[in-house]
Scaffold this active site. Structure first.
Site, mmCIF file in Angstrom:
data_model
loop_
_atom_site.group_PDB
_atom_site.id
_atom_site.type_symbol
_atom_site.label_atom_id
_atom_site.label_comp_id
_atom_site.label_asym_id
_atom_site.label_seq_id
_atom_site.Cartn_x
_atom_site.Cartn_y
_atom_site.Cartn_z
ATOM 1 N N LEU A 163 5.546 1.618 -5.180
ATOM 2 C CA LEU A 163 5.268 2.496 -4.045
ATOM 3 C C LEU A 163 3.770 2.534 -3.758
ATOM 4 O O LEU A 163 2.964 2.080 -4.573
ATOM 5 C CB LEU A 163 5.790 3.900 -4.366
ATOM 6 C CG LEU A 163 7.281 3.981 -4.736
ATOM 7 C CD1 LEU A 163 7.638 5.389 -5.185
ATOM 8 C CD2 LEU A 163 8.148 3.542 -3.569
ATOM 9 N N LYS B 125 -0.179 -1.931 -10.068
ATOM 10 C CA LYS B 125 -1.588 -1.579 -10.106
ATOM 11 C C LYS B 125 -2.058 -1.162 -8.715
ATOM 12 O O LYS B 125 -1.475 -1.608 -7.721
ATOM 13 C CB LYS B 125 -2.431 -2.730 -10.658
ATOM 14 C CG LYS B 125 -2.163 -4.122 -10.118
ATOM 15 C CD LYS B 125 -2.578 -4.500 -8.741
ATOM 16 C CE LYS B 125 -3.947 -4.162 -8.267
ATOM 17 N NZ LYS B 125 -4.056 -4.344 -6.791
ATOM 18 N N ARG C 143 -3.360 0.917 2.971
ATOM 19 C CA ARG C 143 -4.639 0.561 2.374
ATOM 20 C C ARG C 143 -5.828 1.077 3.185
ATOM 21 O O ARG C 143 -6.958 1.101 2.685
ATOM 22 C CB ARG C 143 -4.745 -0.955 2.210
ATOM 23 C CG ARG C 143 -3.818 -1.516 1.145
ATOM 24 C CD ARG C 143 -3.831 -3.040 1.126
ATOM 25 N NE ARG C 143 -3.004 -3.587 0.059
ATOM 26 C CZ ARG C 143 -1.681 -3.756 0.142
ATOM 27 N NH1 ARG C 143 -1.050 -3.421 1.272
ATOM 28 N NH2 ARG C 143 -1.014 -4.258 -0.885
ATOM 29 N N ARG D 6 14.330 3.681 1.058
ATOM 30 C CA ARG D 6 14.737 4.434 2.251
ATOM 31 C C ARG D 6 15.561 3.565 3.186
ATOM 32 O O ARG D 6 16.463 4.054 3.867
ATOM 33 C CB ARG D 6 13.490 4.968 2.962
ATOM 34 C CG ARG D 6 12.766 6.078 2.200
ATOM 35 C CD ARG D 6 11.455 6.434 2.855
ATOM 36 N NE ARG D 6 10.520 5.313 2.837
ATOM 37 C CZ ARG D 6 9.294 5.359 3.351
ATOM 38 N NH1 ARG D 6 8.874 6.463 3.951
ATOM 39 N NH2 ARG D 6 8.500 4.303 3.297
ATOM 40 N N HIS E 242 2.300 6.996 -7.074
ATOM 41 C CA HIS E 242 2.474 6.558 -8.460
ATOM 42 C C HIS E 242 2.604 7.732 -9.418
ATOM 43 O O HIS E 242 3.543 7.789 -10.224
ATOM 44 C CB HIS E 242 1.320 5.653 -8.876
ATOM 45 C CG HIS E 242 1.352 4.308 -8.228
ATOM 46 N ND1 HIS E 242 0.464 3.302 -8.529
ATOM 47 C CD2 HIS E 242 2.176 3.784 -7.277
ATOM 48 C CE1 HIS E 242 0.729 2.233 -7.805
ATOM 49 N NE2 HIS E 242 1.751 2.509 -7.022
ATOM 50 N N ASP F 185 -7.813 -1.553 -4.493
ATOM 51 C CA ASP F 185 -6.887 -2.653 -4.243
ATOM 52 C C ASP F 185 -7.426 -3.932 -4.887
ATOM 53 O O ASP F 185 -7.226 -4.157 -6.079
ATOM 54 C CB ASP F 185 -6.670 -2.812 -2.738
ATOM 55 C CG ASP F 185 -5.502 -3.722 -2.409
ATOM 56 O OD1 ASP F 185 -5.759 -4.903 -2.121
ATOM 57 O OD2 ASP F 185 -4.346 -3.274 -2.433
#
Length: 316
Positions: free
Chosen positions: A70, A93, A159, A37, A75, A171
């Site tokens: 991302l 991941k 997160r 972006r 995902h 995470d």
């Protein structure tokens, strides 16, 4: 074709600091397009060209493979879109929010005849590969401890947003869970699990006990405990320890402590960039060459175990 032409979806921290530079370094890869972006941020990765649309990356005829960095909730839609466009995919991941999404992605890769690889970069590190080799040979019941903790996720970070796949389990907990499963195998039982939830509703700390016929594992992931990473395994007459940082050793020498029948040995590993090893292996796979990559069967198994940890913790 001797080089894989990579397109990036996203130009955040990992893409900028980790994966982007090593695509430039790899002999079998070229950074063709970066979509973000923020066009200036995309240009900062120094691709052949930068664009402000992810769709433009997927539509590009001069892109063979796509790297996706991302937030977690993005995902599934972008992985499946890239696979449908006939692009090979390397995705950060955790590959997906849930195991059923991993299964959906796997089916899409098979349907479109392209490769999909989870970018669990530490799995390419020579020290991690050595641990996998050692554990395959160790007899007897294993006692495993894995943990990855740090304090201080910014308030505006995804997160901490439950709608975007936030939480410590998805995470840092994924590192610890996957490491435990290297020793226990792909179908451990979740004996117990617990979450400490934060004000936004995500887990700030998750603990779990896993078990299989190979032994038991204690797993910990946290956003609020002091910074620490570790992976230890003990068995009759055997022990190994990966000192901090157990999972994110990056461009620094590292060691592995092994004890056999009371005799200690320390194996040393030269500095390396596991991001580069990952990108080169994924590129080799796209080129039809023999290369080890993290199997999707392992990604699915870890996702199933993470789902079960969340279920048990939520029910406790």
């Amino acid at each position: 074709m001797t080089q894989v032409r990579w397109g990036f979806l996203g130009a955040g921290f990992i893409a900028t600091r980790g994966v982007g530079p090593v695509v430039h370094q790899a002999e079998n890869a070229v950074l063709q397009v970066v979509g973000a972006r923020d066009l200036d941020r995309a240009r900062s990765l120094e691709p052949v060209r930068a664009v402000s649309s992810y769709d433009e990356v997927l539509a590009a005829d001069d892109v063979d493979a796509v790297y996706i960095s991302l937030p977690n909730d993005a995902h599934l839609p972008w992985v499946t879109a890239a696979l449908a466009a006939g692009k090979h995919v390397l995705c950060e991941k955790p590959l997906a929010l849930h195991a059923d999404e991993v299964a959906e992605m796997t089916a899409a890769a098979q349907r479109n005849g392209v490769h999909l690889v989870e970018a669990a970069w530490n799995r390419w590190h020579p020290r991690t590969r050595r641990v996998e080799e050692l554990l395959a040979e160790v007899p007897g019941e294993l006692d495993i401890r894995t943990w990855f903790t740090f304090a201080g996720v910014p308030d505006d970070n995804y997160r901490l947003d439950p709608s975007r796949g936030g939480g410590a389990l998805l995470d840092v907990g994924v590192y610890a869970t996957a490491a435990a499963m290297v020793a226990l195998g792909h179908e451990p039982t979740v004996v117990d699990a617990a979450h400490d939830l934060g004000p936004t509703g995500v887990d700030l700390t998750t603990t779990a006990t896993l078990a299989s016929d190979r032994g038991r594992a204690s797993v910990l992931g946290s956003f609020v405990r002091p910074e620490s990473q570790g992976w230890t395994v003990t068995a009759p007459g055997f022990a190994l320890e990966l000192p901090h940082p157990a999972f994110t050793s990056w461009r620094e020498p590292s060691t592995l402590r092994i004890v056999r029948d009371g005799v200690e040995q320390v194996e040393e590993f030269a500095e390396c960039d596991a991001y580069r090893l990952m990108v080169e292996a994924a590129s080799s796979l796209v080129l039809g060459e023999d290369a080890w990559v993290l199997p999707l069967s392992e990604s699915l198994a870890v996702a199933r175990t993470v789902d079960e940890i969340a279920r048990v913790a939520g029910a406790s």
